[in-house]
Write a protein that holds these residues in place. Structure first.
Motif, PDB file in Angstrom:
ATOM      1  N   ILE A 153       1.053  -1.412   0.214  1.00  0.00           N
ATOM      2  CA  ILE A 153      -0.346   0.238  -0.521  1.00  0.00           C
ATOM      3  C   ILE A 153       0.423   1.445  -0.007  1.00  0.00           C
ATOM      4  O   ILE A 153       0.513   1.928  -0.637  1.00  0.00           O
ATOM      5  CB  ILE A 153      -1.094   0.163   1.044  1.00  0.00           C
ATOM      6  CG1 ILE A 153      -2.161  -1.087   1.157  1.00  0.00           C
ATOM      7  CG2 ILE A 153      -1.412   0.995   1.215  1.00  0.00           C
ATOM      8  CD1 ILE A 153      -3.358  -1.614   2.069  1.00  0.00           C
ATOM      9  N   HIS A 196       0.579   4.620  -2.807  1.00  0.00           N
ATOM     10  CA  HIS A 196       0.310   5.627  -2.834  1.00  0.00           C
ATOM     11  C   HIS A 196       1.281   6.764  -2.230  1.00  0.00           C
ATOM     12  O   HIS A 196       1.497   7.854  -1.781  1.00  0.00           O
ATOM     13  CB  HIS A 196      -0.575   5.238  -1.305  1.00  0.00           C
ATOM     14  CG  HIS A 196      -1.836   4.110  -2.188  1.00  0.00           C
ATOM     15  ND1 HIS A 196      -3.080   5.007  -3.061  1.00  0.00           N
ATOM     16  CD2 HIS A 196      -2.422   3.408  -2.232  1.00  0.00           C
ATOM     17  CE1 HIS A 196      -3.762   4.124  -3.283  1.00  0.00           C
ATOM     18  NE2 HIS A 196      -3.379   2.905  -2.500  1.00  0.00           N
ATOM     19  N   ASP A 218       0.281   9.377   0.218  1.00  0.00           N
ATOM     20  CA  ASP A 218      -0.704   9.258   1.170  1.00  0.00           C
ATOM     21  C   ASP A 218      -0.816   8.407   0.802  1.00  0.00           C
ATOM     22  O   ASP A 218      -2.294   7.873   1.492  1.00  0.00           O
ATOM     23  CB  ASP A 218      -1.863   9.802  -0.618  1.00  0.00           C
ATOM     24  CG  ASP A 218      -1.723  10.690  -1.213  1.00  0.00           C
ATOM     25  OD1 ASP A 218      -1.198  11.999  -0.383  1.00  0.00           O
ATOM     26  OD2 ASP A 218      -1.774  11.446  -2.546  1.00  0.00           O
ATOM     27  N   ALA A 219      -0.512   7.228   1.720  1.00  0.00           N
ATOM     28  CA  ALA A 219      -0.362   6.223   2.433  1.00  0.00           C
ATOM     29  C   ALA A 219      -1.102   5.745   3.180  1.00  0.00           C
ATOM     30  O   ALA A 219      -2.161   5.027   3.718  1.00  0.00           O
ATOM     31  CB  ALA A 219       0.856   5.158   2.269  1.00  0.00           C
ATOM     32  N   GLU A 257      -3.671   7.216   5.117  1.00  0.00           N
ATOM     33  CA  GLU A 257      -4.954   7.238   4.546  1.00  0.00           C
ATOM     34  C   GLU A 257      -5.159   5.983   4.218  1.00  0.00           C
ATOM     35  O   GLU A 257      -6.763   5.374   4.653  1.00  0.00           O
ATOM     36  CB  GLU A 257      -5.919   8.312   4.002  1.00  0.00           C
ATOM     37  CG  GLU A 257      -7.298   7.795   3.396  1.00  0.00           C
ATOM     38  CD  GLU A 257      -7.159   9.159   2.031  1.00  0.00           C
ATOM     39  OE1 GLU A 257      -8.058   8.531   1.926  1.00  0.00           O
ATOM     40  OE2 GLU A 257      -6.929  10.118   2.068  1.00  0.00           O
ATOM     41  N   TYR A 258      -4.604   4.566   3.576  1.00  0.00           N
ATOM     42  CA  TYR A 258      -5.255   3.627   2.934  1.00  0.00           C
ATOM     43  C   TYR A 258      -4.696   2.776   3.128  1.00  0.00           C
ATOM     44  O   TYR A 258      -5.607   2.192   3.564  1.00  0.00           O
ATOM     45  CB  TYR A 258      -3.985   4.292   2.324  1.00  0.00           C
ATOM     46  CG  TYR A 258      -4.763   4.818   0.010  1.00  0.00           C
ATOM     47  CD1 TYR A 258      -5.890   4.691  -0.317  1.00  0.00           C
ATOM     48  CD2 TYR A 258      -4.438   6.273  -0.043  1.00  0.00           C
ATOM     49  CE1 TYR A 258      -6.444   5.539  -1.706  1.00  0.00           C
ATOM     50  CE2 TYR A 258      -5.416   7.005  -1.064  1.00  0.00           C
ATOM     51  CZ  TYR A 258      -6.062   6.574  -1.907  1.00  0.00           C
ATOM     52  OH  TYR A 258      -6.695   6.848  -2.477  1.00  0.00           O
ATOM     53  N   LYS A 282      -7.325   3.186   5.692  1.00  0.00           N
ATOM     54  CA  LYS A 282      -8.604   2.229   5.365  1.00  0.00           C
ATOM     55  C   LYS A 282      -8.523   0.544   5.291  1.00  0.00           C
ATOM     56  O   LYS A 282      -8.875  -0.334   5.901  1.00  0.00           O
ATOM     57  CB  LYS A 282      -8.591   2.069   4.171  1.00  0.00           C
ATOM     58  CG  LYS A 282      -9.489   4.142   4.086  1.00  0.00           C
ATOM     59  CD  LYS A 282      -9.760   4.493   2.773  1.00  0.00           C
ATOM     60  CE  LYS A 282     -10.297   6.037   2.823  1.00  0.00           C
ATOM     61  NZ  LYS A 282     -10.127   6.374   1.606  1.00  0.00           N
ATOM     62  N   PHE A 283      -7.547  -0.434   4.871  1.00  0.00           N
ATOM     63  CA  PHE A 283      -7.288  -0.989   4.695  1.00  0.00           C
ATOM     64  C   PHE A 283      -6.883  -2.257   6.325  1.00  0.00           C
ATOM     65  O   PHE A 283      -7.580  -2.717   6.302  1.00  0.00           O
ATOM     66  CB  PHE A 283      -5.256  -1.327   4.378  1.00  0.00           C
ATOM     67  CG  PHE A 283      -5.012  -2.373   4.378  1.00  0.00           C
ATOM     68  CD1 PHE A 283      -5.786  -4.097   3.413  1.00  0.00           C
ATOM     69  CD2 PHE A 283      -4.078  -3.287   5.415  1.00  0.00           C
ATOM     70  CE1 PHE A 283      -5.357  -4.887   3.507  1.00  0.00           C
ATOM     71  CE2 PHE A 283      -3.348  -5.055   4.910  1.00  0.00           C
ATOM     72  CZ  PHE A 283      -4.358  -5.488   4.260  1.00  0.00           C
TER      73      PHE A 283
END
Length: 168
Positions: free
Chosen positions: A143, A147, A150-151, A153-154, A157-158
């Motif tokens: 991830i 990203h 911006d990782a 945020e991701y 979410k993960f």
């Protein structure tokens, strides 16, 4: 807790004492050294303990009679390698954890965490039936690679999806 995972030669080249002093200074809690044989742990453990850093030990599907011995010497947590091969995401994990972890079923001094190839909420839920925690390093690294800045945020979410999958 913050942990580093690295190879033993990196630590030796940097300087063992200097490495663990820097770990302490930067608030690293533990170090996972996958290529350090358990029987050679003294090469690092003295300096690590002097600086309050855990050396996290690993057991693998091939550890058999060594599982109990390694578990008894573990602090922080015991890293249970899910399957043979190199690290990275896997579509299936077939290790018999009931057999592998039977010698330490009543281990109450050190949690066990399964890692190595766990890449989705379904696998995490399955592995959590056998252990106190799951490790999903390669999935998170993927991830971050995708990203960049911006990782966070991701990754958030993960991890949220993993937690929700494990709770359901």
């Amino acid at each position: 807790p913050m942990l580093l995972m690295m190879y033993i030669n990196t630590i030796f080249k940097f300087g063992t004492a200097k490495f663990f002093e820097l770990c302490k200074e930067t608030q690293i809690d533990g170090v996972i050294v996958p290529d350090m044989p358990f029987e050679e742990r003294e090469e690092l453990q003295g300096e690590a303990e002097k600086n309050g850093i855990y050396t996290i030990f690993l057991v693998a599907p091939t550890s058999h009679e060594r599982v109990k011995m390694i578990s008894e010497k573990s602090k922080g947590f015991l890293y249970v390698v899910s399957s043979l091969g190199v690290t990275g995401m896997r579509s299936e994990i077939t290790t018999d954890f009931n057999e592998l972890l039977a010698p330490i079923r009543n281990n109450d001094h050190c949690p066990c965490c399964i890692g190595f190839g766990i890449s989705n909420p379904e696998q995490a839920k399955k592995m959590s039936q056998y252990a106190d925690g799951v490790i999903m390093g390669s999935a998170v690294v993927k991830i971050v690679e995708e990203h960049g800045k911006d990782a966070p945020e991701y990754v958030g979410k993960f991890i949220k999806s993993v937690r929700e999958g494990m709770d359901n």
